[in-house]
Design a protein around this motif. Structure first.
Motif: not given
Length: 313
Positions: A179-205
């Motif tokens: 799971i990567r978080f991208y900065d839309m201004v620089t268009q660069q990845a700023i953070l990543s998360l790791e796990s085994e194979l994923l089927m779905s993910a969600d960011w808590c609002l």
């Protein structure tokens, strides 16, 4: 891992066809009712929902269809524009694009995305920020349809999330478990998360540091300030899990669905403060999962119906 001791839905709404995807608007409609859209084979319906918990004069749930759209292909993803409101409908124009991804199996080749159709009026987008962009897999467009960013993915994208409090950040989850978080201004990845194979993910609002997902039969929770690996992991479904969605009303409440079985799809509602599920439900060949904007209520599509489960905070 939970056995299927299902509880009946709190409410149901009949539909004319099988429902593949359903989505509450996370934004205020400008009225007491909530906007809800669902879609399936060659159709999409936009309507309003009002529940007895919101209006004592309502018996159960009151659902009104606002507009039905028809397509040549199946609708597989929906997300709402923050501009979609009922109190200024005559003057507002919102936009929806239904996208079909051509995920090639060839390595080092980006998936292409083909626009299927565009609608105006009550609108949805595959994923939309509070500002000006929408995303699908590794591609981002502005609202005029111009491609504004491209991110090279190492495996198929399975979830894309914007956050209303982090409008210049985009979360992209890949099937391989990154799971990567991208900065839309620089268009660069700023953070990543790791796990085994994923089927779905969600960011808590309701809490920007929480990310959840499902892998195998387990649900996973990350605290992005602590580690790139999940802080919590628990078995949920007997077979593989399919979807993960955070409640929009409570940061500790979330739901998961299992992969469809021969007949039924299992829904489990979880609370981080309780070791046992809050509720377990079952839908005939269910698909899609979404939470109400303010109520602890989630919806799953099924065979010619929508099924709603109300739970305690």
């Amino acid at each position: 891992m939970q056995e299927d001791s299902s509880h009946s839905p709190s409410y149901t709404v009949p539909c004319d066809d099988f429902v593949h995807v359903v989505e509450f608007s996370p934004f205020s409609s400008g009225t007491p009712a909530s906007l809800l859209a669902y879609g399936g084979n060659q159709y999409m319906v936009v309507g309003t929902c009002l529940f007895q918990e919101e209006d004592v004069e309502v018996e159960g749930v009151e659902f009104n269809v606002l507009r039905a759209f028809h397509h040549e292909l199946r609708v597989d993803a929906l997300a709402w524009s923050p501009e979609s409101r009922l109190d200024r409908m005559p003057t507002i124009r919102t936009m929806a694009r239904l996208l079909q991804a051509d995920r090639t199996k060839k390595q080092n080749k980006k998936p292409t995305v083909t626009q299927i159709t565009t609608h105006y009026n009550h609108g949805m987008q595959k994923s939309i920020s509070e500002r000006t962009a929408r995303a699908s897999g590794g591609l981002v467009w502005d609202l005029d349809g111009n491609e504004s960013a491209t991110f090279r993915l190492q495996s198929p994208g399975i979830s894309v999330c914007w956050h209303p409090k982090e409008v210049f950040k985009l979360m992209v989850a890949e099937k391989k478990g990154t799971i990567r978080f991208y900065d839309m201004v620089t268009q660069q990845a700023i953070l990543s998360l790791e796990s085994e194979l994923l089927m779905s993910a969600d960011w808590c609002l309701t809490n920007t540091i929480k990310v959840g997902g499902v892998s195998g039969s387990d649900w996973l929770i990350w605290d992005i300030t602590r580690s790139s690996y999940p802080q919590e992991k628990r078995p949920a479904h007997i077979d593989k899990a399919r979807l993960f969605r955070w409640s929009r009303a409570n940061e500790n409440l979330f739901a998961t669905t299992g992969c469809p079985g021969k007949i039924n799809t299992q829904l489990i509602i979880h609370h981080l403060g309780h070791p046992q599920p809050v509720a377990i439900g079952s839908v005939t060949v269910g698909s899609g999962l979404s939470w109400h904007r303010t109520l602890p209520l989630c919806v799953v599509g099924g065979d010619r119906k929508l099924c709603f489960w109300m739970t305690e905070m």
